[in-house]
Design a protein around this motif. Sequence first.
Motif, mmCIF file in Angstrom:
data_model
loop_
_atom_site.group_PDB
_atom_site.id
_atom_site.type_symbol
_atom_site.label_atom_id
_atom_site.label_comp_id
_atom_site.label_asym_id
_atom_site.label_seq_id
_atom_site.Cartn_x
_atom_site.Cartn_y
_atom_site.Cartn_z
ATOM 1 N N LEU A 1 4.632 -3.193 8.127
ATOM 2 C CA LEU A 1 4.732 -4.121 7.986
ATOM 3 C C LEU A 1 4.052 -4.303 5.767
ATOM 4 C CD1 LEU A 1 4.424 -7.076 10.061
ATOM 5 C CD2 LEU A 1 6.457 -6.538 8.999
ATOM 6 N N GLU A 2 3.012 -3.783 6.257
ATOM 7 C CA GLU A 2 2.199 -3.689 4.811
ATOM 8 C C GLU A 2 2.912 -2.625 3.390
ATOM 9 O OE1 GLU A 2 -2.426 -5.138 5.561
ATOM 10 O OE2 GLU A 2 -1.765 -3.597 6.067
ATOM 11 N N LEU A 3 3.233 -1.151 4.442
ATOM 12 C CA LEU A 3 3.827 -0.410 4.039
ATOM 13 C C LEU A 3 5.288 -1.138 3.275
ATOM 14 C CD1 LEU A 3 3.705 2.633 2.568
ATOM 15 C CD2 LEU A 3 4.720 2.967 4.669
ATOM 16 N N SER A 4 5.657 -1.438 4.187
ATOM 17 C CA SER A 4 7.499 -2.094 3.719
ATOM 18 C C SER A 4 7.647 -2.877 2.365
ATOM 19 C CB SER A 4 8.174 -2.662 4.726
ATOM 20 O OG SER A 4 7.650 -1.939 5.710
ATOM 21 N N GLY A 5 6.739 -3.943 3.137
ATOM 22 C CA GLY A 5 6.406 -4.698 1.267
ATOM 23 C C GLY A 5 5.526 -4.424 0.296
ATOM 24 N N GLY A 6 4.953 -3.635 0.088
ATOM 25 C CA GLY A 6 4.414 -3.117 -1.263
ATOM 26 C C GLY A 6 5.467 -2.184 -1.297
ATOM 27 N N LEU A 7 6.430 -1.293 -0.501
ATOM 28 C CA LEU A 7 7.593 -0.719 -1.331
ATOM 29 C C LEU A 7 8.298 -1.573 -1.723
ATOM 30 C CD1 LEU A 7 7.459 2.243 1.265
ATOM 31 C CD2 LEU A 7 7.089 2.484 -1.296
ATOM 32 N N ALA A 8 8.630 -2.991 -1.450
ATOM 33 C CA ALA A 8 9.894 -3.700 -1.849
ATOM 34 C C ALA A 8 9.631 -4.892 -2.614
ATOM 35 C CB ALA A 8 10.311 -4.915 -0.783
ATOM 36 N N PHE A 9 8.061 -4.772 -2.503
ATOM 37 C CA PHE A 9 7.885 -5.082 -3.853
ATOM 38 C C PHE A 9 7.958 -3.992 -5.227
ATOM 39 C CE2 PHE A 9 4.612 -5.914 -7.621
ATOM 40 C CZ PHE A 9 4.454 -7.410 -7.503
ATOM 41 N N TYR A 10 7.632 -2.872 -4.937
ATOM 42 C CA TYR A 10 7.810 -2.193 -6.211
ATOM 43 C C TYR A 10 8.855 -2.424 -6.791
ATOM 44 C CZ TYR A 10 7.107 2.363 -9.270
ATOM 45 O OH TYR A 10 6.989 3.340 -9.765
ATOM 46 N N ALA A 11 10.249 -1.806 -5.302
ATOM 47 C CA ALA A 11 11.458 -1.347 -5.914
ATOM 48 C C ALA A 11 12.038 -2.834 -6.566
ATOM 49 C CB ALA A 11 12.256 -1.284 -4.826
ATOM 50 N N CYS A 12 11.946 -4.016 -6.128
ATOM 51 C CA CYS A 12 12.303 -5.143 -7.161
ATOM 52 C C CYS A 12 11.366 -5.876 -7.992
ATOM 53 C CB CYS A 12 12.087 -5.830 -6.074
ATOM 54 S SG CYS A 12 13.763 -5.635 -4.330
ATOM 55 N N ARG A 13 10.539 -4.916 -8.238
ATOM 56 C CA ARG A 13 9.931 -5.985 -8.945
ATOM 57 C C ARG A 13 10.221 -5.994 -10.740
ATOM 58 N NH1 ARG A 13 9.035 -0.174 -9.304
ATOM 59 N NH2 ARG A 13 9.323 0.998 -11.780
ATOM 60 N N GLY A 14 11.494 -5.812 -10.813
ATOM 61 C CA GLY A 14 11.851 -6.141 -12.821
ATOM 62 C C GLY A 14 12.886 -7.749 -11.743
ATOM 63 N N GLN A 15 12.836 -7.764 -10.529
ATOM 64 C CA GLN A 15 14.009 -9.179 -9.863
ATOM 65 C C GLN A 15 12.607 -10.026 -10.080
ATOM 66 O OE1 GLN A 15 16.212 -8.850 -6.627
ATOM 67 N NE2 GLN A 15 17.290 -7.186 -7.664
ATOM 68 N N PHE A 16 11.423 -9.831 -9.178
ATOM 69 C CA PHE A 16 10.516 -10.696 -9.484
ATOM 70 C C PHE A 16 9.711 -11.093 -10.795
ATOM 71 C CE2 PHE A 16 5.999 -11.179 -9.550
ATOM 72 C CZ PHE A 16 5.530 -12.570 -8.608
ATOM 73 N N ASP A 17 10.002 -10.191 -11.658
ATOM 74 C CA ASP A 17 9.092 -10.701 -13.003
ATOM 75 C C ASP A 17 10.799 -11.958 -13.776
ATOM 76 O OD1 ASP A 17 7.095 -9.244 -14.192
ATOM 77 O OD2 ASP A 17 8.405 -7.568 -14.711
#
Length: 220
Positions: free
Chosen positions: A79-95
């Motif tokens: 879950l931690e790995l998936s969350g980290g990868l998802a955050f990295y992939a969607c960092r533009g949307q998060f911004d």
Amino acid sequence: RPPQLGGCGALGVGLWLALSQGRFSALSLSLPSLGVAGLVMAAGAVVMAVGFLGCLGAATEQRCLLLTFFVVLLTIVLLELSGGLAFYACRGQFDRYAQEDLKSGLRRYGAPGEPALTQAWDTVQTEFRCCGVQNYTDWFEVRNGTGVPESCCLEHGAACSGLDAAWWKEPCYEKVKSWVGENVWAMGIFAACIAVIQVLGLISSMLMYCQVLKVEKYYH
């Protein structure tokens, strides 16, 4: 015990975030107060509970407990790995989402019943020497072009709402983002330590499980 150490570390980091960054927690309208700190502390508590399960399994040499510990800890790691990868992939949307969320907070600045949010914005703009989310003109949109808060002034406490030459011009979002980037190495080291501890927990639990299984087969 390694996972318990990781859990203690996460609890410590969460407590540090709550104490040191709590004054900024009211900036976000969509996240509860101290949401990040609370999330880290909750994760630490869960990891500590899982670590206790592993210790209990090791002390009693119960294969069921050891296997349960391994599966739960492996799930947490994935879950931690998936969350980290998802955050990295969607960092533009998060911004984009974060900036819109902060802009929504500007509309409540100075409103009755919003002292925490008002104080949080004043603290950020004063400490980071910035004004607005993307630009000082963000304040014009929510204050009908009447100027900026006093915390945007070059000299704190000065009445400069109508003097654009006396305002901080840099955007707060980028300033805070840069500050986080400068300190990201510390978070990276902490995350790496937690990952190593969790992997050690997985390895040790599986080795003990295999050892207990081998002993049971030997005596039966």
